[in-house]
Write a protein that holds these residues in place. Structure first.
Motif, mmCIF file in Angstrom:
data_model
loop_
_atom_site.group_PDB
_atom_site.id
_atom_site.type_symbol
_atom_site.label_atom_id
_atom_site.label_comp_id
_atom_site.label_asym_id
_atom_site.label_seq_id
_atom_site.Cartn_x
_atom_site.Cartn_y
_atom_site.Cartn_z
ATOM 1 N N SER A 31 1.527 0.006 -4.825
ATOM 2 C CA SER A 31 0.033 -1.195 -5.007
ATOM 3 C C SER A 31 0.046 -1.892 -3.872
ATOM 4 O O SER A 31 0.998 -2.330 -3.092
ATOM 5 C CB SER A 31 0.622 -2.030 -6.319
ATOM 6 O OG SER A 31 1.899 -2.780 -5.966
ATOM 7 N N VAL A 32 -1.186 -2.216 -3.434
ATOM 8 C CA VAL A 32 -1.605 -2.836 -2.269
ATOM 9 C C VAL A 32 -2.409 -4.094 -2.809
ATOM 10 O O VAL A 32 -3.414 -3.971 -3.348
ATOM 11 C CB VAL A 32 -2.523 -2.222 -1.377
ATOM 12 C CG1 VAL A 32 -2.892 -3.259 -0.270
ATOM 13 C CG2 VAL A 32 -1.801 -0.951 -0.846
ATOM 14 N N THR A 33 -1.650 -5.218 -2.974
ATOM 15 C CA THR A 33 -2.241 -6.618 -3.418
ATOM 16 C C THR A 33 -2.991 -7.457 -2.550
ATOM 17 O O THR A 33 -2.192 -7.669 -1.433
ATOM 18 C CB THR A 33 -1.117 -7.219 -4.313
ATOM 19 O OG1 THR A 33 -0.460 -6.451 -5.378
ATOM 20 C CG2 THR A 33 -1.726 -8.517 -5.049
ATOM 21 N N ILE A 34 -3.900 -7.816 -2.678
ATOM 22 C CA ILE A 34 -4.628 -8.419 -1.729
ATOM 23 C C ILE A 34 -5.081 -9.797 -2.121
ATOM 24 O O ILE A 34 -5.601 -10.142 -3.359
ATOM 25 C CB ILE A 34 -6.054 -7.872 -1.242
ATOM 26 C CG1 ILE A 34 -5.763 -6.475 -0.589
ATOM 27 C CG2 ILE A 34 -6.818 -8.684 -0.211
ATOM 28 C CD1 ILE A 34 -6.957 -5.533 -0.556
ATOM 29 N N GLU A 35 -4.767 -10.784 -1.193
ATOM 30 C CA GLU A 35 -5.292 -12.415 -1.439
ATOM 31 C C GLU A 35 -5.703 -12.890 -0.147
ATOM 32 O O GLU A 35 -5.462 -12.146 0.902
ATOM 33 C CB GLU A 35 -3.994 -12.993 -1.904
ATOM 34 C CG GLU A 35 -3.273 -12.652 -3.383
ATOM 35 C CD GLU A 35 -2.336 -13.513 -3.860
ATOM 36 O OE1 GLU A 35 -1.831 -14.452 -3.093
ATOM 37 O OE2 GLU A 35 -1.894 -13.330 -4.716
ATOM 38 N N TYR B 185 3.817 -2.926 -2.197
ATOM 39 C CA TYR B 185 5.005 -2.519 -3.019
ATOM 40 C C TYR B 185 5.078 -1.101 -3.407
ATOM 41 O O TYR B 185 3.818 -0.334 -3.725
ATOM 42 C CB TYR B 185 4.791 -3.339 -4.316
ATOM 43 C CG TYR B 185 6.067 -2.828 -5.479
ATOM 44 C CD1 TYR B 185 7.370 -3.294 -5.196
ATOM 45 C CD2 TYR B 185 5.787 -2.172 -6.376
ATOM 46 C CE1 TYR B 185 8.477 -3.182 -6.167
ATOM 47 C CE2 TYR B 185 6.864 -1.838 -7.363
ATOM 48 C CZ TYR B 185 8.049 -2.263 -7.026
ATOM 49 O OH TYR B 185 8.973 -1.735 -7.926
ATOM 50 N N ASP B 186 6.044 -0.523 -3.345
ATOM 51 C CA ASP B 186 6.184 0.795 -3.947
ATOM 52 C C ASP B 186 7.614 1.111 -4.410
ATOM 53 O O ASP B 186 8.781 0.180 -4.287
ATOM 54 C CB ASP B 186 6.504 1.752 -2.826
ATOM 55 C CG ASP B 186 7.673 1.582 -1.961
ATOM 56 O OD1 ASP B 186 8.717 2.157 -2.277
ATOM 57 O OD2 ASP B 186 7.546 0.859 -0.580
ATOM 58 N N ASP B 187 7.872 1.949 -5.545
ATOM 59 C CA ASP B 187 8.876 2.242 -6.368
ATOM 60 C C ASP B 187 9.811 3.395 -5.828
ATOM 61 O O ASP B 187 10.244 4.132 -6.784
ATOM 62 C CB ASP B 187 8.709 2.182 -7.992
ATOM 63 C CG ASP B 187 7.738 3.470 -7.862
ATOM 64 O OD1 ASP B 187 7.226 4.068 -6.974
ATOM 65 O OD2 ASP B 187 7.351 3.658 -9.137
ATOM 66 N N GLY B 188 9.885 3.583 -4.508
ATOM 67 C CA GLY B 188 10.579 4.680 -3.826
ATOM 68 C C GLY B 188 12.135 4.369 -3.796
ATOM 69 O O GLY B 188 12.714 3.726 -4.542
ATOM 70 N N ILE B 189 12.440 4.904 -2.725
ATOM 71 C CA ILE B 189 13.736 4.923 -2.444
ATOM 72 C C ILE B 189 14.445 3.951 -1.870
ATOM 73 O O ILE B 189 15.974 3.548 -2.113
ATOM 74 C CB ILE B 189 13.978 5.984 -1.228
ATOM 75 C CG1 ILE B 189 13.793 5.754 0.056
ATOM 76 C CG2 ILE B 189 13.530 7.641 -1.648
ATOM 77 C CD1 ILE B 189 13.866 6.503 1.284
ATOM 78 N N GLY B 190 13.733 2.687 -1.645
ATOM 79 C CA GLY B 190 14.533 1.482 -1.086
ATOM 80 C C GLY B 190 15.112 1.476 0.051
ATOM 81 O O GLY B 190 15.271 2.591 0.768
#
Length: 561
Positions: free
Chosen positions: A481-485, A492-497
């Motif tokens: 997800s790319v959240t823009i403000e 954010y990603d739910d990958g390997i960390g």
């Protein structure tokens, strides 16, 4: 101290004696007055006892001395008076307080002024029976004596009281002088001990035992002196060490007070500014006329701030750190010569850029020839070699492209910012990464909208590298997800960390998480380094949160350059 204590003691004693003298005079006066009242009352009663019905009034009232006897009719008319007065001219005496008191049955002595005699008198009146109906069967007998007679008694005793006062004052003076001398003498010893202690010459002496409290003070001084002498020795050792370190440290160092005056400077700093130790105690202006140094240091002292900057003097570049020494009102300035480092970095950057340019041309040619070979190839057996050449050539060109971008960012001093739509740029990035996203079945969401003032290519590179890393190091069917403000971007990603150890190095050049997997993913290891340089160029804040096996969030917070 001795003189002041003596003066205070004499003031206290004198005040006490004067108060005692005044109280004595007052008490004596009251006692004499009470005695006089008793005398008047006794005289009146005696005369009343002597009075008979056939008494001749004019002879009866005759007295000797200052005593006055007056016979007053019930209607207030004066019948007889011991003083040679024309009684017919006297006022009616019925309103006199002593007569009223006698009429009420409670005779009382009164002190008041006599209008007929013109002096203060003590009056006392009683009623005596006459046996004649003419005066309603009674008359008033009044006795009086002048108050001046009482004062005469006081004045007779006053010289004796004054003599006694002076004698007591002299005795107190002598006693106080001797006592204060004995009390202050041990303090003189204390003062001498403290003076020796301040000069570092203190030697404990036997205690004479004259006063317990002062002996306790001297014992305390002895204990403090031992501690201080030990501390002085430690401080001398520390100062020797500090002087040695200051003299041999390679970096220049000087310290300013809150008036911007130099309080400490080492030999390296003296050499940098061609100064000598006479500069100590003078304003920083005397040290250098280099405007960047002087103005920055002044601002730091005035606003209690730290700073890190570079300045050029005598052909040398110095990295200068200004640090506030809290709770001391001092400011430390450290100058590190980075001339060689900067020159070496410049040579590395030049080599880096030249090598990248030189490598890009032959690689582009190799790629072109390889594509021609692929078009004209009839042998299926060598297609795998052609594909391998294409893959490695693309990887090398991508690496060289990132190297050139990084070199360009490092050499960029000024930018031409315009308003850039973050959502539109993020959508362009998603389109660019569509092949990689599809290959791993990644879902890439773009949330929110906003704008930022920057060069469009820099914003594109920043979002592209963040999103590309999030896709590359994610799991199949993962989510990005790319959240823009308007205040920043959150990827954010739910990958390997990333493990905590690797998080400290993730923005270094060529550093990749799980290097073997990174090679298979085709990363160059320069993406996050490019992101870091873009953020530094615009003064944006870059932060990282990650947990191994859970995912990663990278935040870019916009700020003013």
């Amino acid at each position: 101290m001795k003189k002041r204590l003596f003066i205070y003691t004499m003031l206290i004693i004198s005040t006490g004696l004067l108060c005692f003298f005044a109280a004595s005079v007052y008490i004596t006066q009251n006692n004499n007055l009470n005695i006089a009242k008793d005398t008047v009352m006794e005289t009146a009663r005696n005369y009343a006892d002597l009075y008979t019905s056939d008494t001749e009034l004019s002879a009866f009232v005759k007295t000797s001395g200052d005593t006055r006897i007056t016979i007053i009719a019930p209607d207030g008319t004066v019948l007889a008076d011991s003083r040679p007065l024309d009684i017919t001219s006297l006022e009616n005496h019925l309103d006199r307080p002593e007569v009223q008191a006698a009429a009420n049955g409670s005779p009382t002595a009164f002190v008041r002024h006599s209008d007929s005699l013109g002096v203060d008198m003590i009056y006392y009146a009683v009623t005596i029976p006459t046996g004649y109906a003419t005066f309603d069967g009674f008359v008033y007998l009044r006795a009086a004596i002048p108050v001046a007679k009482i004062d005469a008694y006081l004045f007779q005793s006053l010289p004796l009281l004054i003599v006694l006062l002076l004698a007591v004052a002299l005795l107190c003076f002598a006693f106080s002088r001797g006592m204060i001398g004995r009390v202050t003498k041990p303090f003189e010893s204390v003062e001498r001990k403290l003076r020796l202690l301040s000069n570092g010459e203190y030697v404990p002496e036997p205690i004479d035992g004259s006063y317990e409290e002062i002996d306790a003070i001297i014992r305390g001084i002895d204990e403090v002196a031992q501690v201080l002498q030990s501390s002085f020795a430690d401080l001398r050792d520390e100062k020797t060490k500090l002087d040695y370190v200051m003299s041999n440290i390679g970096d220049g160092l000087f310290v300013l007070d809150d008036d911007k005056k130099i309080t400490l400077i080492n030999s390296a700093a003296l050499g940098i500014f061609n100064a000598n130790l006479e500069i100590v105690g003078k304003n920083v202006n005397y040290l250098s006329n280099e405007k960047t140094l002087v103005d920055t240091v002044r601002d730091c002292v005035n606003h209690n701030e730290d700073a890190l900057f570079e300045f050029l003097t005598n052909g040398r570049i110095y990295l200068t750190a200004v640090k506030q020494l809290h709770d001391t009102k001092l400011t430390m300035v450290v100058l590190s010569d980075v001339t060689e480092n900067r020159e070496n970095a410049m040579r590395r950057e030049e080599f880096f850029a030249n090598a990248s340019h030189e490598l890009k041309t032959p690689l582009t040619a190799i790629k072109g020839f390889n594509e021609l070979t692929a078009l004209n190839n009839k042998d299926e057996g060598i297609n795998k070699y052609i594909d391998s050449i294409t893959r490695e050539t693309d990887r090398m060109l991508s690496l060289i492209g990132d190297m050139l971008k990084l070199s360009e960012l490092e050499n960029t001093q000024n930018t031409t910012p315009v308003t850039v739509s973050l959502k539109k740029t993020a959508e362009e990035v998603r389109e660019t990464l569509s092949a990689a996203i599809s290959e791993k079945s990644i879902t890439l969401d773009i949330i929110g909208d906003g704008t930022v003032e920057a060069e469009p290519s820099h914003v594109y590179e920043l979002i592209k590298n963040l999103a590309e890393n999030a896709v590359r190091y994610n799991n199949p069917n993962g989510r990005v997800s790319v959240t823009i403000e308007n205040t920043g971007i959150f990827v954010y990603d739910d990958g390997i960390g990333i493990s905590p150890v690797e998080q400290t190095r993730i923005f270094e050049r060529f550093y990749r998480v799980e290097k073997s997997r990174g090679k298979r993913g085709g990363g160059t290891g320069l993406g996050l380094s490019i992101v870091k340089h873009i953020c530094a160029l615009y003064g944006w804040e870059l932060s990282l949160k990650s947990k191994l096996g859970v995912g990663t969030e990278i935040t870019v917070t916009f700020g003013k350059k």
